[in-house]
Design an enzyme around this catalytic site. Structure first.
Site, PDB file in Angstrom:
ATOM      1  N   LYS A 151       0.806  -1.237   0.000  1.00  0.00           N
ATOM      2  CA  LYS A 151       0.000   0.000   0.000  1.00  0.00           C
ATOM      3  C   LYS A 151       0.832   1.278   0.000  1.00  0.00           C
ATOM      4  CE  LYS A 151      -4.102  -1.979   2.171  1.00  0.00           C
ATOM      5  NZ  LYS A 151      -5.165  -1.843   3.158  1.00  0.00           N
TER       6      LYS A 151
ATOM      7  N   ASP B 263      -9.964   2.794   2.170  1.00  0.00           N
ATOM      8  CA  ASP B 263      -9.974   2.224   3.530  1.00  0.00           C
ATOM      9  C   ASP B 263     -10.426   3.268   4.555  1.00  0.00           C
ATOM     10  OD1 ASP B 263      -9.032  -0.337   2.936  1.00  0.00           O
ATOM     11  OD2 ASP B 263      -6.922   0.238   3.128  1.00  0.00           O
TER      12      ASP B 263
ATOM     13  N   GLY C 191      -2.948  -0.086  18.155  1.00  0.00           N
ATOM     14  CA  GLY C 191      -2.173  -0.370  16.947  1.00  0.00           C
ATOM     15  C   GLY C 191      -1.682   0.926  16.317  1.00  0.00           C
TER      16      GLY C 191
HETATM   17  P1  NDP Z   1       0.547  -3.717  10.323  1.00  0.00           P
HETATM   18  O1  NDP Z   1       1.384  -4.946  10.210  1.00  0.00           O
HETATM   19  O2  NDP Z   1       0.976  -2.444   9.663  1.00  0.00           O
HETATM   20  O3  NDP Z   1       0.352  -3.390  11.904  1.00  0.00           O
HETATM   21  C1  NDP Z   1       0.065  -4.424  12.820  1.00  0.00           C
HETATM   22  C2  NDP Z   1      -0.236  -3.797  14.191  1.00  0.00           C
HETATM   23  O4  NDP Z   1      -0.560  -4.845  15.105  1.00  0.00           O
HETATM   24  C3  NDP Z   1       0.952  -3.056  14.796  1.00  0.00           C
HETATM   25  O5  NDP Z   1       0.469  -1.957  15.520  1.00  0.00           O
HETATM   26  C4  NDP Z   1       1.564  -4.124  15.715  1.00  0.00           C
HETATM   27  O6  NDP Z   1       2.305  -3.594  16.799  1.00  0.00           O
HETATM   28  C5  NDP Z   1       0.305  -4.781  16.246  1.00  0.00           C
HETATM   29  N1  NDP Z   1       0.525  -6.140  16.752  1.00  0.00           N
HETATM   30  C6  NDP Z   1       0.747  -7.247  15.997  1.00  0.00           C
HETATM   31  N2  NDP Z   1       0.897  -8.326  16.807  1.00  0.00           N
HETATM   32  C7  NDP Z   1       0.767  -7.886  18.094  1.00  0.00           C
HETATM   33  C8  NDP Z   1       0.815  -8.523  19.359  1.00  0.00           C
HETATM   34  N3  NDP Z   1       1.018  -9.845  19.482  1.00  0.00           N
HETATM   35  N4  NDP Z   1       0.618  -7.772  20.476  1.00  0.00           N
HETATM   36  C9  NDP Z   1       0.388  -6.424  20.359  1.00  0.00           C
HETATM   37  N5  NDP Z   1       0.343  -5.772  19.172  1.00  0.00           N
HETATM   38  C10 NDP Z   1       0.522  -6.491  18.045  1.00  0.00           C
HETATM   39  O7  NDP Z   1      -0.892  -4.147   9.816  1.00  0.00           O
HETATM   40  P2  NDP Z   1      -2.106  -3.200   9.360  1.00  0.00           P
HETATM   41  O8  NDP Z   1      -2.114  -1.987  10.204  1.00  0.00           O
HETATM   42  O9  NDP Z   1      -2.109  -3.007   7.903  1.00  0.00           O
HETATM   43  O10 NDP Z   1      -3.355  -4.120   9.680  1.00  0.00           O
HETATM   44  C11 NDP Z   1      -3.723  -4.436  11.015  1.00  0.00           C
HETATM   45  C12 NDP Z   1      -4.950  -5.322  10.971  1.00  0.00           C
HETATM   46  O11 NDP Z   1      -6.077  -4.542  10.549  1.00  0.00           O
HETATM   47  C13 NDP Z   1      -4.827  -6.450   9.923  1.00  0.00           C
HETATM   48  O12 NDP Z   1      -4.303  -7.599  10.501  1.00  0.00           O
HETATM   49  C14 NDP Z   1      -6.241  -6.657   9.467  1.00  0.00           C
HETATM   50  O13 NDP Z   1      -6.822  -7.699  10.187  1.00  0.00           O
HETATM   51  C15 NDP Z   1      -6.958  -5.353   9.829  1.00  0.00           C
HETATM   52  N6  NDP Z   1      -7.378  -4.673   8.605  1.00  0.00           N
HETATM   53  C16 NDP Z   1      -8.691  -4.795   8.265  1.00  0.00           C
HETATM   54  C17 NDP Z   1      -9.171  -4.196   7.134  1.00  0.00           C
HETATM   55  C18 NDP Z   1     -10.615  -4.356   6.804  1.00  0.00           C
HETATM   56  O14 NDP Z   1     -11.015  -3.964   5.687  1.00  0.00           O
HETATM   57  N7  NDP Z   1     -11.430  -4.886   7.693  1.00  0.00           N
HETATM   58  C19 NDP Z   1      -8.310  -3.385   6.250  1.00  0.00           C
HETATM   59  C20 NDP Z   1      -6.933  -3.316   6.711  1.00  0.00           C
HETATM   60  C21 NDP Z   1      -6.504  -3.957   7.832  1.00  0.00           C
HETATM   61  P3  NDP Z   1       3.895  -3.291  16.634  1.00  0.00           P
HETATM   62  O15 NDP Z   1       3.988  -1.984  15.946  1.00  0.00           O
HETATM   63  O16 NDP Z   1       4.373  -3.278  18.043  1.00  0.00           O
HETATM   64  O17 NDP Z   1       4.456  -4.435  15.817  1.00  0.00           O
END
Ligand code: NDP
Length: 288
Positions: free
Chosen positions: A64, A101, A125
């Protein structure tokens, strides 16, 4: 009409099923296909798809941000979100990039009449999804947004980039978190994605550290979308269960997924977004 999706992985994406349903509902001849893009090849893949007659592409993880540089022009929302999920090849060959989005993420809240103006919203997040939802919330006049992330520096980076006095960063065990008093809480982490009982346990641990009993949460919104039916909930996720136990209504990310898809479809085909949305919403969440 040739449409498609680029990303990696794409094999389990529901986008082809959603867009094919919308093509049928609009009475359009065409197809929507998913293309897995190997690292470092996005420019070549996209160029060859345009050459092949494709006029619209959705963009999913991890591309993206990378596709920003492939656009001749960008919408204001794509610039603000720092990400593109919709590429459109215009009749004159210009490649336009936008981001559905942001508005797709706010839509389920708007549709339920959830008051955003003046609200305190806690966003869990700080990745791409969090950034998109924060951009949408700011445009809707929220009072404050607390961004809570496992890696605090990433939350600080998001706040610095969006540069709006209404955004603050909060850490999970701080006194500030209890005092923040959100009325809406949004999970934009990937916790709960593809939950199995094992990783759901780990996720419960994280969400249960939130001081929910000190707050009056009216709504919990999980951006993760789920195909599971558990505890009487369609689209069950660990986040929803924790927030629902605290007495608030919740939804998962299915409606957001469908709305952003319908908005992209309407841009490419110049057809009615509500017709596409209704056809897509009737599509099964999981492949049968
Ligand atoms: P990113 O990989 O950019 O970000 C993931 C986020 O999750 C980060 O803030 C990360 O924290 C946090 N995280 C992951 N694992 C853990 C954990 N075990 N404990 C605490 N925090 C955690 O992904 P995106 O932002 O692009 O997407 C996030 C989610 O949003 C996706 O998995 C998806 O399910 C959902 N989404 C849904 C959409 C929809 O249309 N419904 C569209 C886009 C996304 P850290 O920075 O510390 O790693």
């Amino acid at each position: 009409m040739k449409l498609g999706l680029i990303g990696n992985p794409v094999a389990h994406s529901r986008s082809p099923a959603l867009h094919r349903a919308a093509l049928i509902a609009a009475g359009l001849d065409g197809d929507y296909t998913a293309h897995r893009v190997a690292p470092g090849t996005v420019e070549d893949v996209v160029r060859s798809l345009w050459k092949d007659g494709v006029i619209g592409l959705n963009v999913t993880l991890p591309l993206k941000v990378e596709v920003l540089s492939l656009c001749d022009e960008l919408s204001d929302v794509a610039i603000r979100a720092g990400a593109v999920n919709t590429l459109h090849r215009l009749n004159n060959g210009v490649i336009h990039g936008t981001n559905t989005d942001v508005s797709g993420g706010i839509f389920p809240l708007k549709q339920r009449g959830i008051e955003l103006s003046g609200a305190n919203v806690l966003v869990l997040g700080a990745g791409g999804a969090a950034r998109g939802i924060v951009v949408g919330l700011l445009a809707k006049g929220v009072a404050r947004i607390g961004v809570l992330n496992r890696t605090i520096t990433r939350a600080q980076h998001l706040a610095a980039e969006l540069n709006d006095a209404r955004i603050c960063t909060i850490s999970i065990d701080s006194g500030e978190l209890a005092a923040f008093q959100p009325s809406i809480i949004i999970n934009a982490t990937s916790i709960g994605l593809g939950s199995t009982p094992l990783n759901a346990d780990q996720a419960f641990g994280w969400f249960q550290r939130l001081p929910l009993s000190s707050w009056s949460i009216v709504f919990g919104y999980d951006l993760v979308y789920s195909t599971q039916n558990t505890s009487g909930m369609t689209g069950w996720t660990p986040f929803r269960e924790v927030i629902q136990d605290a007495g608030a209504a919740t939804i998962d990310g299915w409606e957001m997924l469908v709305r952003q898809a319908a908005l992209s479809f309407a841009i490419w085909t110049k057809t009615d977004v509500e017709t596409a949305y209704a056809a897509m919403l009737a599509t099964p969440r999981a492949a049968r």
